[in-house]
Write a protein that holds these residues in place. Structure first.
Motif, mmCIF file in Angstrom:
data_model
loop_
_atom_site.group_PDB
_atom_site.id
_atom_site.type_symbol
_atom_site.label_atom_id
_atom_site.label_comp_id
_atom_site.label_asym_id
_atom_site.label_seq_id
_atom_site.Cartn_x
_atom_site.Cartn_y
_atom_site.Cartn_z
ATOM 1 N N HIS A 68 -26.293 -8.120 -43.348
ATOM 2 C CA HIS A 68 -26.885 -9.463 -43.435
ATOM 3 C C HIS A 68 -27.730 -9.744 -42.187
ATOM 4 O O HIS A 68 -28.822 -10.297 -42.285
ATOM 5 N N SER A 123 -22.132 -16.844 -45.247
ATOM 6 C CA SER A 123 -22.024 -16.247 -46.578
ATOM 7 C C SER A 123 -20.778 -16.769 -47.271
ATOM 8 O O SER A 123 -20.164 -17.724 -46.808
ATOM 9 N N HIS A 146 -20.998 -4.711 -43.549
ATOM 10 C CA HIS A 146 -21.703 -5.637 -44.443
ATOM 11 C C HIS A 146 -22.346 -6.807 -43.684
ATOM 12 O O HIS A 146 -23.464 -7.222 -43.982
ATOM 13 N N ASP A 193 -26.116 -10.923 -51.402
ATOM 14 C CA ASP A 193 -25.861 -9.488 -51.254
ATOM 15 C C ASP A 193 -26.912 -8.616 -51.927
ATOM 16 O O ASP A 193 -27.294 -8.860 -53.071
#
Ligand code: KG4
Ligand code: ZN
Length: 338
Positions: free
Chosen positions: A118, A139, A114, A307
């Protein structure tokens, strides 16, 4: 923009957004996000509520991504999925669904981290930075500063020792009763506020490390030492000022480390990614620094800061073209690191 390349479907379910996207090479054909409502009343994300919602949303979100992309699933060359980090039950929905789809269509599966997603968000629908470059990842779950030498080659300079920057925004917003997630609301209020209203601490526990839990505590003390009438007037008149002061403390702490790293590593490009890169104060101040230092600043398009599956697809297509594949035994890893 290239009009050829592998046609890939990506799936992202690491937290509370069910997202799917379709890319053809580097061209984004669709990006669909279904945000979950309802966590607000609990003041945060409830893992079980999130995974149940993913189960309900995954099929309609994927179908819509294919439809908006104008393709049928039979045309897909591969399936990309976020394998971690994130909430176990949420990740499992996406990973299981992606594996079933890859198996059914007899196409390869590509797992993506993940955070790596980003990082690739500055390459979604744009050229992106030249290598090597400095990357600040900010984040709700992560705050890290890295030098990225080439695609998928990362050098970690520092990270938060406690709360992530987005978590700090959200926890402070909760103290101020601004709802969840509170980062965007603090940003909105701060636009009309005066940051010199109060000076909150900018902590620096290591050269490139961050710490935000002290800031949250000092906001709490600040509120607790007020009398009832003072609090009333804070909420009526000074909330934008307080938000601007909090935001300035977070932005200053992040950018002080960025400036030192720009000095030490002498890179020509800087990227800031992750949900907090949507923050208008951070965007504005980083632009000022980049201009002053003559570096090229790369910020994701606003819709690719928080996201989304488009960034996962971008990372996935780079991996796919390099021949990287995941086995169908791939399992969700809630604490996957880069
Ligand atoms: O990247 P993201 O969607 O999810 C994680 O991977 O964690 O980031 C979500 C975080 C939340 O903490 C949210 O409050 C924060 O990003 N955020 C913002 C803004 N927009 C989102 N924080 C400050 N200002 C914003 N405009
Ligand atoms: Zn994220």
């Amino acid at each position: 923009m290239e009009s050829s390349g592998p046609l890939l479907l990506s799936i992202e379910t690491s937290c509370d957004d069910t997202a799917a996207a379709v890319v053809r090479g580097r061209e984004l054909l669709s990006s669909v996000i279904s945000s979950q409502f309802g966590h607000d009343r609990y003041g945060g994300i409830v893992p079980e509520v999130a995974s149940r919602a993913h189960q309900q949303m995954i099929v309609p979100v994927v179908e819509r991504a294919l439809e908006e992309g104008g393709i049928s699933r039979k045309e897909l060359a591969g399936i990309v999925v976020t394998e971690g980090p994130g909430l176990a039950g949420s990740l499992m929905v996406g990973v299981s669904f992606a594996k079933a789809m890859a198996l059914g269509l007899n196409v390869p599966l590509v797992g993506v981290n993940h955070i790596e997603g980003h990082i690739f968000s500055v390459f979604t629908e744009r050229e992106g930075p030249d290598f090597p470059y400095l990357c600040l990842i900010v984040s709700g779950g992560h705050t890290q500063l890295m030098v990225i030498d080439e695609p998928m080659k990362y050098r970690l300079l520092g990270r938060t020792r406690d709360d992530a920057a987005g978590e700090a925004f959200d926890k402070i917003a909760k103290l101020l009763e601004l709802g969840y997630p509170g980062g965007p609301e603090i940003d909105r209020l701060a636009r009309s506020g005066d940051p010199s209203y109060h000076r909150f601490p900018r902590s620096r526990p290591g050269k490139y490390d961050f710490s935000f839990s002290g800031l949250k505590t000092s906001v709490l003390y600040f509120l607790n030492q007020m009398s009832a009438p003072e609090r009333k007037s804070l909420y009526e008149k000074y909330l934008p000022d307080l938000c601007a002061a909090v935001q300035a403390a977070i932005v200053d702490a992040l950018l002080a480390a960025v400036e030192d790293a720009l000095e030490e590593y002498q890179v020509k490009d800087l990227a800031i990614v992750g949900g907090v890169s949507a923050n208008s104060g951070l965007r504005g101040s980083s632009e000022t620094i980049a201009r002053r230092r003559g570096v090229h600043l790369h910020l994701p398009d606003l819709r690719f800061c928080t996201d989304n599956a488009a960034m996962i697809a971008t990372a996935g297509s780079v991996k796919f073209l390099r021949g990287i594949r995941s086995p169908l035994t791939l399992s969700a890893d809630p604490s996957l690191s880069l």
